[in-house]
Design an enzyme around this catalytic site. Sequence first.
Site: not given
Ligand code: BGC
Length: 744
Positions: A230
């Site tokens: 993530d």
């Molecule tokens: C989120 C993800 C997301 C990523 C990219 C993170 O804060 O938890 O779900 O895909 O950011 O934006």
Amino acid sequence: MTDAAEIVADLTLEEKASLTSGLNFWFTEPVARAGIPSIMLTDGPHGVRKQTGGGDHLGLGDAVPATCFPPAVALGGTFDPALLERVGVALGTEARAEQVAILLGPGINIKRSPLCGRNFEHLSEDPLLSGVLGAALVRGLQSQGVGASLKHYAANNQETDRMRVSADIDPRPMREIYLRGFQRVVEDARPWTVMCSYNRINGVYASENRWLLTEVLRDEWGFDGLVVSDWGAVADRVAALSAGLDLEMPSTGGRTDAEIVAAVRAGTLDESVLDTAARRIVDLVRRAVAGAQPDATYDADAHHALAREAAAASVVLLRNEHGLLPLAPDTKVAVIGELARTPRYQGAGSSRINPTRLDNALDEIRALATVEVPFAAGYGADGSASPELTAEATAAAVAADTVLLFLGVPAELESEGFDRDDLELPASQLDLLDAVVAANPNTAVVLSNGGVVRLSGFAERVPAIVEGWLLGQAGGGGLADVLYGVVNPSARLAETVPVRLEDTAAYGNFPGEHGHVRYGEGLHVGYRWYDARQLEVSYPFGFGLSYTTFDYSDAAVTTDGGLAVTVTVTNTGDRDGSEVVQVYIGLPGSAVARAPRELKGFAKVHLAVGESRTVRVPVRRSDLAYWDTRVDAWVVEGGTYTVEVGASSRDIRATCTVDVAGDEVRLPLSLDSSIGEVLADPVAAGLVLEAFASLTGGGAAPPLDESVLKMAESMPLSRMVGFLGDKFDRDKLQQLIDAANAPR
Ligand code: BGC
């Protein structure tokens, strides 16, 4: 074509390290010299959020227009994998047209508590439903040559302290509730990538969790794709790479690449580990390049229509006394509530899509009505109320035959990044409700919310409640279609609506403290909890009304490896409609803790007025298994299972039983094994009883009295030595045990 391993073999250490991290916010690092291009990963999940300026994962910066389909909270209630697959195809088409290689979704975390601020991005409180629907989305998306990123792996069930908190979970709930959906999607739909979550699991960051990323995901489930972090989930890049994290996103400007290089040079990181990750990147890039179509386009109108269809299919009709709904086109209605004019159609944070267009319910209602439809805001766009707004609303209510009152959770109370404090609608809206209902009791409440809200305060006082979740850009049209009966509602609750927050399973254990959240409710999540505790709920899991009625008959179950459940469903009302047949399974008298019932299969069936059809719901044998902590494996317990066929988890229409042969679990016996455990194994029991009989002069052992047996059952063999006198010492007992353990 050159083998990915050969390409990687030609790269320098620095090139390999850079390849396994981001170039910037959304792109992977290219290695031009080796012909490895950069590919784009972007959010997700219910639309393509391709940013045009700088990158952020808070949903702040501009993004290209894309269809905003209903978020997962809505789609979960459709119980319709075929529809989700079509949404997946549309998402894939748009991603491809935008040259996006990987769309970051679907999110299939379990809704452990209704307070989780990000529940709108997840499908259900049930792992089977999450898994089946998640797999459908992945299949659809990947059919277009665009990869999915199954997230957030794993146990990311709250937003509070999400980047550090340790989800402390016992093995059974971990496997049976929190990992089961992921396992299904990985095994059934083979996502190109899996995104590891921010949080820790039992003390270890998901990004550094070898058990999670390698032993379970790859060794057990056979995952052959790539694990991406993530955004910002990596605390220690070297530890993460060793654990099985292939790609760190976003870029750290080379800082962590240098750590990898240094670790390899220092001999603390085996270069082959880096080679493996680099190979997976090359494989992923190749898949992406093969799927890319530089001149691809998509039909925005067709996608808007699909978004409307999906939105209508997601609306759950919770209450409809005296057939208040559907409305006739000439019903004198008043629409009250700013949310009808200014919709809340998606959640805040990284999944915020820039829609290609935006319907609102008010316009769409007016389009379907043949009479004038007055509107009163009732509260301001910022949620504020005033005596003037209330007076205007009650005046509109008095003049109408039926009121459509739009209420909901304000955007600022519900978002990625933090959790809610309660399940309440704003007090100002509840005051408005009181005033409107007093003015005109013929009021249907239409809700917009990403997580469930408490309805127990007013549900009995209004004749109709329409749960509209967050429905995406065409949600206004979808709602109007349901309100006017253009579409017969067919969605069901993918999460329970509790009577009170205090009744919820995680209450008292959410969101934890001092960096730890203990999943103390164990297996009993969602309806499993309310059923085990026999708690009253406002609306149970699986519940949802239709404008028609369905009758169930002739339920039967047979074994066919798994189970084949059949039931005849008849549309007994006066409208065509769809029913969701649900199959719940229980094992009374099980040797292990279990919920009274667990969803193990479902089928959505469309029936014309008067039509009858035999619906077959297959249940996989693997879905009957529980996680046996003695052998660390899935085990089907033998016994007589209860098979309940229902229209919701609390509307069981037929109950059958079926005998299922169990898996053989042979645990090696030892001197620490109890007498009960020894006697449960026929071979060991024979040997031991024979030996004991010889102590008493041979012949058959006298039958043991039941109560004596019960008393002795829990005694470990080793403790018997003292009671057996000098004729039977530890060595002799050990010999018996060895004989019992011998391969059979
Ligand atoms: C989120 C993800 C997301 C990523 C990219 C993170 O804060 O938890 O779900 O895909 O950011 O934006």
